[in-house]
Design a protein around this motif. Structure first.
Motif, PDB file in Angstrom:
ATOM      1  N   LEU A 134       0.880  -1.274   0.043  1.00  0.00           N
ATOM      2  CA  LEU A 134      -0.099   0.258  -0.049  1.00  0.00           C
ATOM      3  C   LEU A 134       0.958   1.352  -0.036  1.00  0.00           C
ATOM      4  N   ASP A 135       1.901   1.277   0.713  1.00  0.00           N
ATOM      5  CA  ASP A 135       2.987   2.313   0.817  1.00  0.00           C
ATOM      6  C   ASP A 135       3.631   2.335  -0.478  1.00  0.00           C
ATOM      7  N   ARG A 136       3.911   1.456  -1.456  1.00  0.00           N
ATOM      8  CA  ARG A 136       4.299   1.637  -2.502  1.00  0.00           C
ATOM      9  C   ARG A 136       3.483   2.166  -3.745  1.00  0.00           C
ATOM     10  N   ILE A 137       2.141   1.506  -3.438  1.00  0.00           N
ATOM     11  CA  ILE A 137       1.011   2.086  -4.407  1.00  0.00           C
ATOM     12  C   ILE A 137       0.773   3.592  -4.058  1.00  0.00           C
ATOM     13  N   LEU A 138       0.648   4.173  -2.933  1.00  0.00           N
ATOM     14  CA  LEU A 138       0.829   5.312  -2.782  1.00  0.00           C
ATOM     15  C   LEU A 138       1.790   6.500  -3.247  1.00  0.00           C
ATOM     16  N   ALA A 139       2.861   5.657  -3.302  1.00  0.00           N
ATOM     17  CA  ALA A 139       3.995   6.425  -3.679  1.00  0.00           C
ATOM     18  C   ALA A 139       4.106   6.628  -5.189  1.00  0.00           C
ATOM     19  N   GLN A 189       1.172   6.425  -6.954  1.00  0.00           N
ATOM     20  CA  GLN A 189       0.241   7.269  -7.256  1.00  0.00           C
ATOM     21  C   GLN A 189       0.540   8.768  -7.244  1.00  0.00           C
ATOM     22  N   LYS A 190       1.447   8.956  -6.239  1.00  0.00           N
ATOM     23  CA  LYS A 190       1.763  10.391  -6.311  1.00  0.00           C
ATOM     24  C   LYS A 190       2.692  10.689  -7.359  1.00  0.00           C
ATOM     25  N   GLU A 191       3.648   9.982  -7.510  1.00  0.00           N
ATOM     26  CA  GLU A 191       4.866  10.157  -8.812  1.00  0.00           C
ATOM     27  C   GLU A 191       3.782  10.331 -10.208  1.00  0.00           C
ATOM     28  N   ALA A 192       2.923   9.363 -10.392  1.00  0.00           N
ATOM     29  CA  ALA A 192       1.829   9.483 -11.434  1.00  0.00           C
ATOM     30  C   ALA A 192       1.182  10.934 -11.505  1.00  0.00           C
ATOM     31  N   ALA A 232      -0.692  16.110 -15.545  1.00  0.00           N
ATOM     32  CA  ALA A 232      -1.521  17.230 -15.087  1.00  0.00           C
ATOM     33  C   ALA A 232      -2.868  16.721 -14.548  1.00  0.00           C
ATOM     34  N   GLY A 233      -3.387  15.651 -15.302  1.00  0.00           N
ATOM     35  CA  GLY A 233      -4.678  14.962 -14.692  1.00  0.00           C
ATOM     36  C   GLY A 233      -4.700  13.591 -15.387  1.00  0.00           C
ATOM     37  N   LEU A 234      -5.681  12.825 -14.913  1.00  0.00           N
ATOM     38  CA  LEU A 234      -5.606  11.449 -15.406  1.00  0.00           C
ATOM     39  C   LEU A 234      -6.403  11.412 -16.869  1.00  0.00           C
ATOM     40  N   LEU A 245      -5.707   6.914  -4.037  1.00  0.00           N
ATOM     41  CA  LEU A 245      -6.719   7.281  -4.885  1.00  0.00           C
ATOM     42  C   LEU A 245      -7.612   5.996  -5.119  1.00  0.00           C
ATOM     43  N   TYR A 246      -8.864   6.070  -5.110  1.00  0.00           N
ATOM     44  CA  TYR A 246      -9.577   4.905  -5.536  1.00  0.00           C
ATOM     45  C   TYR A 246     -10.481   4.918  -6.610  1.00  0.00           C
ATOM     46  N   TYR A 247     -10.845   4.059  -7.241  1.00  0.00           N
ATOM     47  CA  TYR A 247     -11.782   3.995  -8.397  1.00  0.00           C
ATOM     48  C   TYR A 247     -12.811   2.724  -7.991  1.00  0.00           C
ATOM     49  N   LEU A 248     -13.985   3.380  -8.042  1.00  0.00           N
ATOM     50  CA  LEU A 248     -15.264   2.800  -7.903  1.00  0.00           C
ATOM     51  C   LEU A 248     -14.937   1.477  -6.469  1.00  0.00           C
ATOM     52  N   ASP A 249     -14.323   2.185  -5.412  1.00  0.00           N
ATOM     53  CA  ASP A 249     -14.166   1.395  -4.203  1.00  0.00           C
ATOM     54  C   ASP A 249     -12.933   0.436  -4.279  1.00  0.00           C
ATOM     55  N   ARG A 250     -12.193   0.450  -5.312  1.00  0.00           N
ATOM     56  CA  ARG A 250     -10.981  -0.459  -5.497  1.00  0.00           C
ATOM     57  C   ARG A 250      -9.724   0.628  -5.605  1.00  0.00           C
ATOM     58  N   ILE A 251      -8.704   0.225  -5.261  1.00  0.00           N
ATOM     59  CA  ILE A 251      -7.400   0.944  -5.023  1.00  0.00           C
ATOM     60  C   ILE A 251      -7.054   1.088  -6.539  1.00  0.00           C
ATOM     61  N   TRP A 252      -6.797   2.324  -7.203  1.00  0.00           N
ATOM     62  CA  TRP A 252      -6.188   2.581  -8.495  1.00  0.00           C
ATOM     63  C   TRP A 252      -4.494   2.196  -8.398  1.00  0.00           C
ATOM     64  N   VAL A 253      -4.135   1.518  -9.253  1.00  0.00           N
ATOM     65  CA  VAL A 253      -2.635   1.227  -9.173  1.00  0.00           C
ATOM     66  C   VAL A 253      -2.111   1.753 -10.641  1.00  0.00           C
ATOM     67  N   PRO A 254      -1.314   2.820 -10.518  1.00  0.00           N
ATOM     68  CA  PRO A 254      -0.910   3.108 -11.991  1.00  0.00           C
ATOM     69  C   PRO A 254       0.201   2.266 -12.238  1.00  0.00           C
ATOM     70  N   LEU A 255       0.649   2.848 -13.515  1.00  0.00           N
ATOM     71  CA  LEU A 255       1.747   2.021 -14.154  1.00  0.00           C
ATOM     72  C   LEU A 255       3.201   2.263 -13.645  1.00  0.00           C
ATOM     73  N   LYS A 256       3.345   3.381 -12.849  1.00  0.00           N
ATOM     74  CA  LYS A 256       4.633   3.619 -12.218  1.00  0.00           C
ATOM     75  C   LYS A 256       5.160   2.793 -11.185  1.00  0.00           C
TER      76      LYS A 256
END
Length: 119
Positions: free
Chosen positions: A9-14, A16-19, A24-26, A42-53
């Motif tokens: 979760l910490d790595r996902i949060l980092a 997400q911040k980097e992405a 400028a936006g998604l 960041l959550y998408y429909l009550d699921r954690i959004w995982v960026p490509l970064k």
């Protein structure tokens, strides 16, 4: 198991911040569907959004496929397990590619295939 989830979760949060810093936006239409919770995730429909970064997607799939508590599930089982908690664009395709490249799964499934050509 909760310690491992906390580090993921910490790595996902980092990631997400980097992405979010780089763009400028998604993607169009995704902006209004993503919400930020109190912990900053960041959550998408009550699921954690995982960026490509940050190679976080591979880490999540490793944990779901090769951990001590899972026994190399197939594509569908792994997708249904992960989709309850995580979301990213093209998730099912990424999981299918990941499982198809697992050497352990390939070795097990070789026995069930017919030999090609004459013996």
């Amino acid at each position: 198991m909760t310690v491992r989830f906390a580090t993921i979760l910490d790595r996902i949060l980092a990631a997400q911040k980097e992405a979010m810093d780089e763009s400028a936006g998604l993607q169009k239409g995704l902006d209004e569907m993503i919400e930020q919770r109190s912990d900053g995730t960041l959550y998408y429909l009550d699921r954690i959004w995982v960026p490509l970064k940050g190679d976080v997607r591979t880490l999540i799939m490793d944990e779901a496929h090769k951990s001590k508590y899972s026994v190399h599930p197939g594509v569908d089982k792994m997708y249904y397990d992960l989709r309850d908690r995580y979301w990213w664009l093209g998730m099912k395709k990424d999981i299918a590619v990941y499982v198809s490249m697992c050497l352990t799964c390939l070795k097990v499934k070789v026995e069930h295939q017919r030999p090609s050509g004459l013996l």
